[in-house]
Motif scaffolding. Structure first.
Motif, short mmCIF file in Angstrom:
data_model
loop_
_atom_site.label_atom_id
_atom_site.label_comp_id
_atom_site.label_asym_id
_atom_site.label_seq_id
_atom_site.Cartn_x
_atom_site.Cartn_y
_atom_site.Cartn_z
N LEU A 29 50.74 7.33 91.97
CA LEU A 29 50.19 8.64 92.04
C LEU A 29 48.60 8.65 92.04
CD1 LEU A 29 50.23 11.83 91.79
CD2 LEU A 29 50.70 11.50 89.23
N ILE A 82 50.75 18.02 87.41
CA ILE A 82 50.81 17.03 88.42
C ILE A 82 51.48 15.96 87.63
CG2 ILE A 82 49.68 15.13 89.74
CD1 ILE A 82 47.48 17.61 90.25
N VAL A 227 51.71 8.78 96.61
CA VAL A 227 51.62 10.09 96.62
C VAL A 227 50.09 10.73 96.23
CG1 VAL A 227 52.35 12.39 95.53
CG2 VAL A 227 54.04 10.81 96.03
N THR A 229 47.20 13.74 95.75
CA THR A 229 47.30 15.21 95.53
C THR A 229 45.83 15.55 94.66
OG1 THR A 229 48.21 17.36 95.19
CG2 THR A 229 48.31 15.38 93.54
N LEU A 253 48.99 17.75 99.65
CA LEU A 253 49.90 16.68 99.13
C LEU A 253 50.18 15.72 100.28
CD1 LEU A 253 51.78 16.06 96.68
CD2 LEU A 253 53.71 17.28 98.07
N VAL A 255 52.63 12.28 101.21
CA VAL A 255 53.58 11.22 100.71
C VAL A 255 53.59 10.18 101.81
CG1 VAL A 255 55.97 11.08 100.12
CG2 VAL A 255 54.93 13.27 99.64
N ILE A 271 51.80 21.22 93.84
CA ILE A 271 51.68 19.97 93.14
C ILE A 271 52.63 19.71 92.22
CG2 ILE A 271 49.22 20.24 93.40
CD1 ILE A 271 48.91 21.34 90.75
N ALA A 274 55.15 16.47 93.17
CA ALA A 274 54.75 15.17 93.21
C ALA A 274 55.67 14.21 92.08
CB ALA A 274 53.34 15.04 92.53
N THR A 277 59.24 13.79 93.26
CA THR A 277 59.09 12.85 94.56
C THR A 277 59.25 11.33 93.98
OG1 THR A 277 58.19 14.60 95.86
CG2 THR A 277 58.02 12.54 96.83
#
Length: 312
Positions: A29, A82, A227, A229, A253, A255, A271, A274, A277
């Motif tokens: 992330l 997030i 990911v 963001t 975002l 991915v 958001i 995230a 995912t």
């Protein structure tokens, strides 16, 4: 001849690299605080560009949902959302004071990674200290590269270097890396593509991310999903009370990775998407009891059998 051919095929199979199905799954992330996507597009960002090219993206991921919009449009609620996958009415961070957070009920996503596999390694590297102090939990390593008097560009460089070191030292299943210089530049000079200092900060962060992505790519026996963001956009030199301002309400975002779809999202994403995912990619079945508000987005269909649906 048939035996010789079979032996040759066997040797090729042994020598061949692991297939994607056999590779261990890992997630990153990546948070870039206060980064507007239109400014990112203007800046020279070859490393973020390669993540976009190797995945799917939205330039208009929303930082607030339909159900709840009372929290301020600043970092505390943003990073709370997030990292947990729930809106601020659940994690209860309404501003940057963290007065009565509910992270015991709605924890950092590392909690679910460790719940699924107690042996999984989790690593958090940040330099906005409230993330480490209040939000991060279930981390095998939690590093804060901020210190008194240190500029965000230096703290970001230290965080990126630490990410590279910990990739080798810890082989993390899940990693969170935060970069803060872009937000700092926005507050000092303005959040807009026309502001040279803001663009320069985005370009500097991108240059720091290059070696991190290179270090991940060298881990050829692993398959990573990344990911990317941000917690908010910005307007003028701020982003507070931006509930009706698209320049603040829109994050982005990305991915990216072998498990991601390609192109641009057609549907609205948030958001809050995230965390589910990342968890879905790792094969972690999302329990309704967790009350996550997002759902897995941008993954190839073979990976989304168990993805959760949500109320936005």
């Amino acid at each position: 001849m048939r035996i010789a051919r079979l032996l040759s095929l066997l040797l090729l199979a042994i020598a061949a690299p692991l297939s994607a199905a056999e590779k261990g799954k890992h997630v990153l992330l990546l948070g870039v605080d206060g980064c507007r996507f239109d400014a990112l597009q203007k800046a020279k960002t070859p490393n973020l560009d390669r993540l976009i090219a190797d995945g799917i993206y939205s330039p208009t991921a929303l930082i607030l949902g339909d159900r709840y919009q009372k929290n301020d449009t600043i970092s505390g609620p943003g990073w709370g959302t997030i990292n947990t996958g729930v809106w601020a009415d659940k994690h209860n961070v309404q501003g940057n004071q963290f007065k009565k957070p509910h992270f015991d009920k709605f924890p950092h996503f590392f909690h679910y990674v460790k719940l699924a596999d107690p042996k999984a390694k989790t690593v958090s590297i940040i330099n906005w200290s409230p993330i480490a102090k209040y939000i991060v939990s279930s981390a095998d390593v939690s590093t804060d590269t901020a210190s008194s008097g240190k500029s965000y560009d230096k703290a970001d460089a230290d965080a990126a270097a630490e990410a590279i070191r910990l990739l080798e030292a810890e082989s993390p299943t899940a990693m969170m890396l935060y970069q803060g210089e872009v937000d700092e530049a926005g507050h000092a000079h303005g959040f807009h593509p026309s502001v040279p200092q803001y663009i320069a900060a985005i370009e500097n962060v991108d240059s720091l991310l290059g070696p991190v992505l290179d270090a991940i790519e060298k881990r050829t026996d692993e398959e990573w999903l990344i990911v990317v963001t941000s917690d908010h956009g910005g307007s003028g030199r701020g982003h507070s009370n931006g509930h009706t301002n698209p320049d603040i309400l829109h994050s982005f975002l990305i991915v990216s990775g072998a498990g991601a779809q390609r192109g641009k999202f057609n549907d609205q994403v948030y958001i809050v998407d995230a965390v589910p995912t990342l968890l879905t990619y790792l094969g972690i079945k999302i329990d309704d009891a967790w009350q996550l508000d997002g759902h897995a987005v941008g993954l190839k269909k073979s990976l989304t059998t168990d993805q959760t649906t949500s109320e936005k």
